[in-house]
Design a protein around this motif. Structure first.
Motif, PDB file in Angstrom:
ATOM      1  N   SER A  94      59.101  42.468 -65.561  1.00 36.01           N
ATOM      2  CA  SER A  94      59.550  41.078 -65.681  1.00 36.01           C
ATOM      3  C   SER A  94      61.051  40.951 -65.946  1.00 36.01           C
ATOM      4  O   SER A  94      61.622  39.889 -65.725  1.00 36.01           O
ATOM      5  CB  SER A  94      58.763  40.356 -66.770  1.00 36.01           C
ATOM      6  OG  SER A  94      58.950  40.989 -68.018  1.00 36.01           O
ATOM      7  N   THR A  95      61.703  42.032 -66.383  1.00 36.59           N
ATOM      8  CA  THR A  95      63.145  41.952 -66.609  1.00 36.59           C
ATOM      9  C   THR A  95      63.924  41.903 -65.298  1.00 36.59           C
ATOM     10  O   THR A  95      65.028  41.366 -65.259  1.00 36.59           O
ATOM     11  CB  THR A  95      63.667  43.139 -67.448  1.00 36.59           C
ATOM     12  OG1 THR A  95      63.453  44.362 -66.734  1.00 36.59           O
ATOM     13  CG2 THR A  95      62.983  43.183 -68.804  1.00 36.59           C
ATOM     14  N   ARG A  96      63.357  42.448 -64.219  1.00 36.33           N
ATOM     15  CA  ARG A  96      64.028  42.437 -62.914  1.00 36.33           C
ATOM     16  C   ARG A  96      63.353  41.496 -61.926  1.00 36.33           C
ATOM     17  O   ARG A  96      63.952  41.096 -60.940  1.00 36.33           O
ATOM     18  CB  ARG A  96      64.042  43.856 -62.331  1.00 36.33           C
ATOM     19  CG  ARG A  96      64.864  44.805 -63.196  1.00 36.33           C
ATOM     20  CD  ARG A  96      64.963  46.181 -62.611  1.00 36.33           C
ATOM     21  NE  ARG A  96      65.819  46.150 -61.428  1.00 36.33           N
ATOM     22  CZ  ARG A  96      65.788  47.075 -60.492  1.00 36.33           C
ATOM     23  NH1 ARG A  96      64.960  48.086 -60.588  1.00 36.33           N
ATOM     24  NH2 ARG A  96      66.588  46.989 -59.449  1.00 36.33           N
ATOM     25  N   PHE A  97      62.088  41.190 -62.166  1.00 33.49           N
ATOM     26  CA  PHE A  97      61.290  40.354 -61.273  1.00 33.49           C
ATOM     27  C   PHE A  97      60.531  39.378 -62.165  1.00 33.49           C
ATOM     28  O   PHE A  97      59.382  39.603 -62.538  1.00 33.49           O
ATOM     29  CB  PHE A  97      60.343  41.261 -60.482  1.00 33.49           C
ATOM     30  CG  PHE A  97      59.616  40.621 -59.334  1.00 33.49           C
ATOM     31  CD1 PHE A  97      60.166  39.604 -58.579  1.00 33.49           C
ATOM     32  CD2 PHE A  97      58.355  41.091 -58.979  1.00 33.49           C
ATOM     33  CE1 PHE A  97      59.486  39.056 -57.507  1.00 33.49           C
ATOM     34  CE2 PHE A  97      57.662  40.551 -57.915  1.00 33.49           C
ATOM     35  CZ  PHE A  97      58.224  39.527 -57.172  1.00 33.49           C
ATOM     36  N   PRO A 111      65.297  25.840 -58.995  1.00 33.94           N
ATOM     37  CA  PRO A 111      65.018  26.633 -57.790  1.00 33.94           C
ATOM     38  C   PRO A 111      63.577  27.139 -57.800  1.00 33.94           C
ATOM     39  O   PRO A 111      62.962  27.303 -58.859  1.00 33.94           O
ATOM     40  CB  PRO A 111      66.014  27.783 -57.892  1.00 33.94           C
ATOM     41  CG  PRO A 111      66.392  27.853 -59.332  1.00 33.94           C
ATOM     42  CD  PRO A 111      66.229  26.468 -59.881  1.00 33.94           C
ATOM     43  N   PRO A 112      63.010  27.380 -56.619  1.00 36.13           N
ATOM     44  CA  PRO A 112      61.640  27.884 -56.565  1.00 36.13           C
ATOM     45  C   PRO A 112      61.557  29.296 -57.143  1.00 36.13           C
ATOM     46  O   PRO A 112      62.533  30.039 -57.138  1.00 36.13           O
ATOM     47  CB  PRO A 112      61.319  27.892 -55.069  1.00 36.13           C
ATOM     48  CG  PRO A 112      62.648  27.972 -54.399  1.00 36.13           C
ATOM     49  CD  PRO A 112      63.612  27.258 -55.305  1.00 36.13           C
ATOM     50  N   GLU A 113      60.369  29.643 -57.662  1.00 37.81           N
ATOM     51  CA  GLU A 113      60.152  30.994 -58.170  1.00 37.81           C
ATOM     52  C   GLU A 113      60.193  31.975 -57.010  1.00 37.81           C
ATOM     53  O   GLU A 113      59.722  31.685 -55.918  1.00 37.81           O
ATOM     54  CB  GLU A 113      58.796  31.093 -58.867  1.00 37.81           C
ATOM     55  CG  GLU A 113      58.735  30.312 -60.150  1.00 37.81           C
ATOM     56  CD  GLU A 113      57.387  30.474 -60.840  1.00 37.81           C
ATOM     57  OE1 GLU A 113      56.425  30.954 -60.214  1.00 37.81           O
ATOM     58  OE2 GLU A 113      57.301  30.097 -62.007  1.00 37.81           O
ATOM     59  N   THR A 114      60.767  33.131 -57.253  1.00 38.41           N
ATOM     60  CA  THR A 114      60.818  34.162 -56.232  1.00 38.41           C
ATOM     61  C   THR A 114      59.557  35.013 -56.338  1.00 38.41           C
ATOM     62  O   THR A 114      59.235  35.522 -57.402  1.00 38.41           O
ATOM     63  CB  THR A 114      62.074  35.031 -56.413  1.00 38.41           C
ATOM     64  OG1 THR A 114      63.204  34.184 -56.319  1.00 38.41           O
ATOM     65  CG2 THR A 114      62.152  36.110 -55.369  1.00 38.41           C
ATOM     66  N   HIS A 115      58.873  35.161 -55.212  1.00 37.90           N
ATOM     67  CA  HIS A 115      57.634  35.922 -55.169  1.00 37.90           C
ATOM     68  C   HIS A 115      57.792  37.217 -54.382  1.00 37.90           C
ATOM     69  O   HIS A 115      56.814  37.832 -53.992  1.00 37.90           O
ATOM     70  CB  HIS A 115      56.518  35.080 -54.540  1.00 37.90           C
ATOM     71  CG  HIS A 115      56.097  33.934 -55.398  1.00 37.90           C
ATOM     72  ND1 HIS A 115      56.845  32.790 -55.533  1.00 37.90           N
ATOM     73  CD2 HIS A 115      55.010  33.769 -56.184  1.00 37.90           C
ATOM     74  CE1 HIS A 115      56.220  31.955 -56.346  1.00 37.90           C
ATOM     75  NE2 HIS A 115      55.115  32.527 -56.769  1.00 37.90           N
ATOM     76  N   LYS A 116      59.027  37.626 -54.136  1.00 36.18           N
ATOM     77  CA  LYS A 116      59.269  38.812 -53.330  1.00 36.18           C
ATOM     78  C   LYS A 116      60.389  39.625 -53.969  1.00 36.18           C
ATOM     79  O   LYS A 116      61.380  39.076 -54.448  1.00 36.18           O
ATOM     80  CB  LYS A 116      59.675  38.396 -51.914  1.00 36.18           C
ATOM     81  CG  LYS A 116      60.019  39.538 -50.997  1.00 36.18           C
ATOM     82  CD  LYS A 116      60.415  38.994 -49.631  1.00 36.18           C
ATOM     83  CE  LYS A 116      60.902  40.107 -48.735  1.00 36.18           C
ATOM     84  NZ  LYS A 116      61.323  39.606 -47.427  1.00 36.18           N
ATOM     85  N   PHE A 117      60.219  40.953 -53.959  1.00 39.00           N
ATOM     86  CA  PHE A 117      61.243  41.856 -54.474  1.00 39.00           C
ATOM     87  C   PHE A 117      61.232  43.105 -53.609  1.00 39.00           C
ATOM     88  O   PHE A 117      60.184  43.683 -53.362  1.00 39.00           O
ATOM     89  CB  PHE A 117      60.935  42.239 -55.927  1.00 39.00           C
ATOM     90  CG  PHE A 117      62.078  42.951 -56.606  1.00 39.00           C
ATOM     91  CD1 PHE A 117      62.940  42.249 -57.431  1.00 39.00           C
ATOM     92  CD2 PHE A 117      62.288  44.307 -56.423  1.00 39.00           C
ATOM     93  CE1 PHE A 117      63.995  42.891 -58.069  1.00 39.00           C
ATOM     94  CE2 PHE A 117      63.336  44.951 -57.045  1.00 39.00           C
ATOM     95  CZ  PHE A 117      64.198  44.243 -57.869  1.00 39.00           C
ATOM     96  N   GLY A 147      66.590  49.021 -52.678  1.00 42.29           N
ATOM     97  CA  GLY A 147      67.763  49.068 -53.542  1.00 42.29           C
ATOM     98  C   GLY A 147      67.912  50.422 -54.204  1.00 42.29           C
ATOM     99  O   GLY A 147      67.120  51.346 -53.994  1.00 42.29           O
ATOM    100  N   ALA A 148      68.925  50.539 -55.012  1.00 41.81           N
ATOM    101  CA  ALA A 148      69.176  51.781 -55.747  1.00 41.81           C
ATOM    102  C   ALA A 148      68.049  52.023 -56.750  1.00 41.81           C
ATOM    103  O   ALA A 148      67.466  51.078 -57.289  1.00 41.81           O
ATOM    104  CB  ALA A 148      70.507  51.682 -56.478  1.00 41.81           C
ATOM    105  N   PRO A 149      67.724  53.284 -57.013  1.00 40.93           N
ATOM    106  CA  PRO A 149      66.699  53.585 -58.022  1.00 40.93           C
ATOM    107  C   PRO A 149      67.095  53.038 -59.385  1.00 40.93           C
ATOM    108  O   PRO A 149      68.283  52.893 -59.703  1.00 40.93           O
ATOM    109  CB  PRO A 149      66.668  55.115 -58.055  1.00 40.93           C
ATOM    110  CG  PRO A 149      67.251  55.561 -56.766  1.00 40.93           C
ATOM    111  CD  PRO A 149      68.251  54.504 -56.386  1.00 40.93           C
TER     112      PRO A 149
END
Length: 163
Positions: free
Chosen positions: A29-32, A2-8, A13-15
């Motif tokens: 990097s653990t979440r994005f 799959p392509p790399e995600t460049h958006k978050f 979302g929740a804190p």
């Protein structure tokens, strides 16, 4: 693959964590996963709240005040000390390894965008450091009675509310 995600969507979302004095959204990097060289934090603090004394062993910290009035205090080796008042639109900088705290000294909630030059967030909070050491060791090393250290929190505080 799959392509790399460049958006978050950070604050949608929740804190990452909620405290009595505020909340934190943290993206590293653990979440994005594509964020290997940068970590971003949004830190909301209630009036009078204090982001406790802490330091980052692996990154410099860049602070942009979105809203609020803050007092940032920084400590370095050899007795170096500095306190700065930061207001909406101001930028602060903390070099890697320098101890620092952030206090909302205004009458309204504050919001700060914080950036780190690493994709791996690391921090050492003073309360967690103290809680991780036996009281007798602290008393011996600081030359203070053990009863003093028994009053300290035995867990990580992170953000302390206005007392």
């Amino acid at each position: 693959s799959p392509p790399e995600t460049h958006k978050f969507r950070m604050v949608a979302g929740a804190p990452h964590a909620i405290f009595k004095g505020g909340r934190e959204w943290r993206i590293d990097s653990t979440r994005f996963p594509i964020s290997t060289t940068v970590t971003g934090v949004i830190l909301d603090m209630e009036p009078g709240a204090l982001r406790e004394l802490h330091w980052h062993p692996n990154a410099d910290e860049w602070q942009y005040v979105i809203t609020g009035d803050l007092n940032v205090t920084m400590f370095g080796s050899h007795g170096r000390f500095r306190a700065e008042q930061l207001h909406a639109g101001d930028v602060g900088y903390i070099p890697q390894g320098f101890g620092h705290s952030i206090e909302n000294v205004g009458g309204k909630p504050s919001r700060i965008l914080i950036g780190f030059n690493t994709g791996n967030y690391q921090a050492i909070d003073l309360s967690a450091w103290i809680a991780g050491n036996p009281v007798d060791i602290l008393a011996t090393n600081f030359g203070k009675p053990a009863s003093l250290f028994e009053k300290f929190p035995r867990k990580d505080v992170f953000i302390s509310p206005n007392q």
